[in-house]
Design an enzyme around this catalytic site. Sequence first.
Site, PDB file in Angstrom:
ATOM      1  N   MET A  74       2.517  -0.260  14.371  1.00 14.39           N
ATOM      2  CA  MET A  74       1.225  -0.684  14.925  1.00 14.39           C
ATOM      3  C   MET A  74       1.304  -2.063  15.575  1.00 14.39           C
ATOM      4  SD  MET A  74      -1.242   1.527  14.041  1.00 14.39           S
ATOM      5  CE  MET A  74      -1.155   3.096  13.187  1.00 14.39           C
TER       6      MET A  74
ATOM      7  N   HIS B  29      15.526  -2.109   6.972  1.00 11.99           N
ATOM      8  CA  HIS B  29      14.301  -2.303   6.193  1.00 11.99           C
ATOM      9  C   HIS B  29      14.642  -2.654   4.749  1.00 11.99           C
ATOM     10  CE1 HIS B  29      12.379  -0.161   9.556  1.00 11.99           C
ATOM     11  NE2 HIS B  29      11.262  -0.727   9.156  1.00 11.99           N
TER      12      HIS B  29
ATOM     13  N   LYS C  31      12.113   1.208   1.012  1.00 14.01           N
ATOM     14  CA  LYS C  31      11.688   2.190   2.025  1.00 14.01           C
ATOM     15  C   LYS C  31      12.287   3.564   1.711  1.00 14.01           C
ATOM     16  CE  LYS C  31      11.053   2.964   6.966  1.00 14.01           C
ATOM     17  NZ  LYS C  31       9.664   3.417   6.769  1.00 14.01           N
TER      18      LYS C  31
ATOM     19  N   GLY D 298      10.019   5.202  11.254  1.00 19.25           N
ATOM     20  CA  GLY D 298       9.094   5.702  12.281  1.00 19.25           C
ATOM     21  C   GLY D 298       9.257   4.929  13.578  1.00 19.25           C
TER      22      GLY D 298
HETATM   23  N1  LIG Z   1       3.030   2.328  11.326  1.00 18.70           N
HETATM   24  C1  LIG Z   1       3.275   1.077  10.909  1.00 18.70           C
HETATM   25  O1  LIG Z   1       3.052   0.073  11.621  1.00 18.70           O
HETATM   26  C2  LIG Z   1       3.805   0.882   9.530  1.00 18.70           C
HETATM   27  C3  LIG Z   1       4.010   1.976   8.745  1.00 18.70           C
HETATM   28  N2  LIG Z   1       4.401   1.838   7.453  1.00 18.70           N
HETATM   29  C4  LIG Z   1       4.486   3.073   6.686  1.00 18.70           C
HETATM   30  O2  LIG Z   1       3.359   3.117   5.804  1.00 18.70           O
HETATM   31  C5  LIG Z   1       3.711   3.828   4.629  1.00 18.70           C
HETATM   32  C6  LIG Z   1       3.422   2.980   3.408  1.00 18.70           C
HETATM   33  O3  LIG Z   1       4.259   1.847   3.408  1.00 18.70           O
HETATM   34  P1  LIG Z   1       4.198   0.767   2.237  1.00 18.70           P
HETATM   35  O4  LIG Z   1       2.830   0.194   2.141  1.00 18.70           O
HETATM   36  O5  LIG Z   1       5.351  -0.139   2.441  1.00 18.70           O
HETATM   37  O6  LIG Z   1       4.485   1.706   0.978  1.00 18.70           O
HETATM   38  P2  LIG Z   1       3.962   1.559  -0.520  1.00 18.70           P
HETATM   39  O7  LIG Z   1       4.724   2.563  -1.324  1.00 18.70           O
HETATM   40  O8  LIG Z   1       3.979   0.120  -0.925  1.00 18.70           O
HETATM   41  O9  LIG Z   1       2.425   2.003  -0.428  1.00 18.70           O
HETATM   42  C7  LIG Z   1       1.975   3.319  -0.287  1.00 18.70           C
HETATM   43  C8  LIG Z   1       0.811   3.480  -1.217  1.00 18.70           C
HETATM   44  O10 LIG Z   1       0.157   4.732  -0.983  1.00 18.70           O
HETATM   45  C9  LIG Z   1      -0.095   5.301  -2.248  1.00 18.70           C
HETATM   46  N3  LIG Z   1      -0.345   6.737  -2.190  1.00 18.70           N
HETATM   47  C10 LIG Z   1       0.559   7.754  -2.196  1.00 18.70           C
HETATM   48  N4  LIG Z   1      -0.083   8.940  -2.168  1.00 18.70           N
HETATM   49  C11 LIG Z   1      -1.405   8.663  -2.150  1.00 18.70           C
HETATM   50  C12 LIG Z   1      -2.584   9.466  -2.134  1.00 18.70           C
HETATM   51  N5  LIG Z   1      -2.522  10.808  -2.162  1.00 18.70           N
HETATM   52  N6  LIG Z   1      -3.786   8.860  -2.113  1.00 18.70           N
HETATM   53  C13 LIG Z   1      -3.878   7.516  -2.112  1.00 18.70           C
HETATM   54  N7  LIG Z   1      -2.800   6.690  -2.145  1.00 18.70           N
HETATM   55  C14 LIG Z   1      -1.577   7.269  -2.154  1.00 18.70           C
HETATM   56  C15 LIG Z   1       1.132   4.940  -3.074  1.00 18.70           C
HETATM   57  O11 LIG Z   1       0.919   5.150  -4.436  1.00 18.70           O
HETATM   58  P3  LIG Z   1       2.198   5.496  -5.402  1.00 18.70           P
HETATM   59  O12 LIG Z   1       3.018   4.245  -5.411  1.00 18.70           O
HETATM   60  O13 LIG Z   1       1.535   5.814  -6.697  1.00 18.70           O
HETATM   61  O14 LIG Z   1       2.900   6.655  -4.775  1.00 18.70           O
HETATM   62  C16 LIG Z   1       1.282   3.469  -2.688  1.00 18.70           C
HETATM   63  O15 LIG Z   1       0.427   2.633  -3.453  1.00 18.70           O
HETATM   64  C17 LIG Z   1       5.186   4.216   4.798  1.00 18.70           C
HETATM   65  O16 LIG Z   1       5.258   5.522   5.315  1.00 18.70           O
HETATM   66  C18 LIG Z   1       5.695   3.198   5.816  1.00 18.70           C
HETATM   67  O17 LIG Z   1       6.817   3.632   6.516  1.00 18.70           O
HETATM   68  C19 LIG Z   1       4.617   0.630   6.891  1.00 18.70           C
HETATM   69  C20 LIG Z   1       4.445  -0.511   7.638  1.00 18.70           C
HETATM   70  C21 LIG Z   1       4.019  -0.485   9.020  1.00 18.70           C
HETATM   71  O1  LIG Z   2       8.255   1.163   5.582  1.00 23.72           O
HETATM   72  C1  LIG Z   2       8.116   0.080   6.188  1.00 23.72           C
HETATM   73  O2  LIG Z   2       8.136  -1.021   5.601  1.00 23.72           O
HETATM   74  C2  LIG Z   2       7.894   0.118   7.637  1.00 23.72           C
HETATM   75  N1  LIG Z   2       7.712   1.278   8.182  1.00 23.72           N
HETATM   76  C3  LIG Z   2       7.475   1.544   9.553  1.00 23.72           C
HETATM   77  C4  LIG Z   2       8.623   2.367  10.103  1.00 23.72           C
HETATM   78  O3  LIG Z   2       9.025   3.340   9.443  1.00 23.72           O
HETATM   79  O4  LIG Z   2       9.091   2.065  11.186  1.00 23.72           O
HETATM   80  C5  LIG Z   2       7.136   0.318  10.343  1.00 23.72           C
HETATM   81  C6  LIG Z   2       7.794  -0.946   9.911  1.00 23.72           C
HETATM   82  O5  LIG Z   2       9.080  -1.022  10.480  1.00 23.72           O
HETATM   83  C7  LIG Z   2       7.824  -1.139   8.406  1.00 23.72           C
END
Ligand SMILES: NC(=O)C1=CN([C@@H]2O[C@H](COP(=O)(O)OP(=O)(O)OC[C@H]3O[C@@H](n4cnc5c(N)ncnc54)[C@H](OP(=O)(O)O)[C@@H]3O)[C@@H](O)[C@H]2O)C=CC1
Ligand SMILES: O=C(O)C1=N[C@H](C(=O)O)C[C@H](O)C1
Length: 270
Positions: free
Chosen positions: A127, A157, A161, A167
């Site tokens: 994003m 990463h 991860k 992505g």
């Molecule tokens: N597009 C972008 O710009 C970015 C994308 N991402 C992506 O975002 C996702 C999350 O990343 P990140 O925050 O680092 O990961 P985390 O594991 O820290 O956070 C994900 C959270 O979602 C929760 N979760 C899982 N299933 C559910 C559900 N059914 N309902 C509600 N909550 C749920 C997890 O809980 P639990 O731990 O209990 O499973 C956890 O607390 C990844 O796929 C990552 O690649 C990350 C950064 C930037």
């Molecule tokens: O999981 C992450 O942390 C991130 N996920 C996204 C990805 O899969 O590219 C975006 C960012 O790089 C961080």
Amino acid sequence: MGDMRLVVAGAAGRMGRALIQLIHETPGAVLCGALEREGSIALGQDAGLLAGCGQSGVEIVSDPLGVLVDADGVLDFTAPDATVELAALAAQARIVHVIGSTGLTSDHLAKIAAAARHAVIVRSGNMSLGVNLIAALVEKVARVLGSEYDIEIVEMHHRMKVDAPSGTALLLGAAAAKGRGIELDDHSVRARDGHTGARAFGDIGFATLRGGTVVGDHKVIFAGPGERVELVHKAEDRSIFARGAVEAALWGRARKPGLYSMIDVLGLAD
Ligand SMILES: NC(=O)C1=CN([C@@H]2O[C@H](COP(=O)(O)OP(=O)(O)OC[C@H]3O[C@@H](n4cnc5c(N)ncnc54)[C@H](OP(=O)(O)O)[C@@H]3O)[C@@H](O)[C@H]2O)C=CC1
Ligand SMILES: O=C(O)C1=N[C@H](C(=O)O)C[C@H](O)C1
């Protein structure tokens, strides 16, 4: 229109906490719900306190229906199955769904596309402004340099991860393939090991590194005869993703149902 009422799914996660902080700082946006999965130890906690920005009065709950009904949008950085489930519910509620979750299969993507017939969905593997700008440049460089320049995408990463390639790497690969006028799926090489033979002409290679606390590094290499062109992005703070996600939600509020990307939100399309 009043403030946009936003739900954060995955509220206790790395991105969830960054999103709650960012909403707290953004005029025109207000946190109205916070979701975690059933059984999570975060359930019942105050979302703002957990994110470090003070009492919000929003309790983390596990029932999406109860919070989506009262919202204008949901910011979803969770996991693929959770995202597909939320897409159907957000479509029923006709609210904006911003999807940051990565690791989605073609089956997940088809379900998201179906939900986008009824509501606005903005999905991107990254994003941030910087990565989407680089993606636009990658497309252009791939078009100009042509197929005698080999394309390799390297990403690193943090050790937590769970999906690979990232992505973002796939987004950059898709941009390179588009510039070349080819399908990424037909030319993507995800792993090399042993006697692989020489590199096939036109491949787009991916290399994945994991370790420590790296927020997200990406490099696209165009290796040609006698020279290399490299485009690099280094994320230093998750607020860059959160800022993009909140911007996408505010942008999406005024759109017709459909599937959009950050390229649309940022106005970077040709
Ligand atoms: N597009 C972008 O710009 C970015 C994308 N991402 C992506 O975002 C996702 C999350 O990343 P990140 O925050 O680092 O990961 P985390 O594991 O820290 O956070 C994900 C959270 O979602 C929760 N979760 C899982 N299933 C559910 C559900 N059914 N309902 C509600 N909550 C749920 C997890 O809980 P639990 O731990 O209990 O499973 C956890 O607390 C990844 O796929 C990552 O690649 C990350 C950064 C930037
Ligand atoms: O999981 C992450 O942390 C991130 N996920 C996204 C990805 O899969 O590219 C975006 C960012 O790089 C961080």
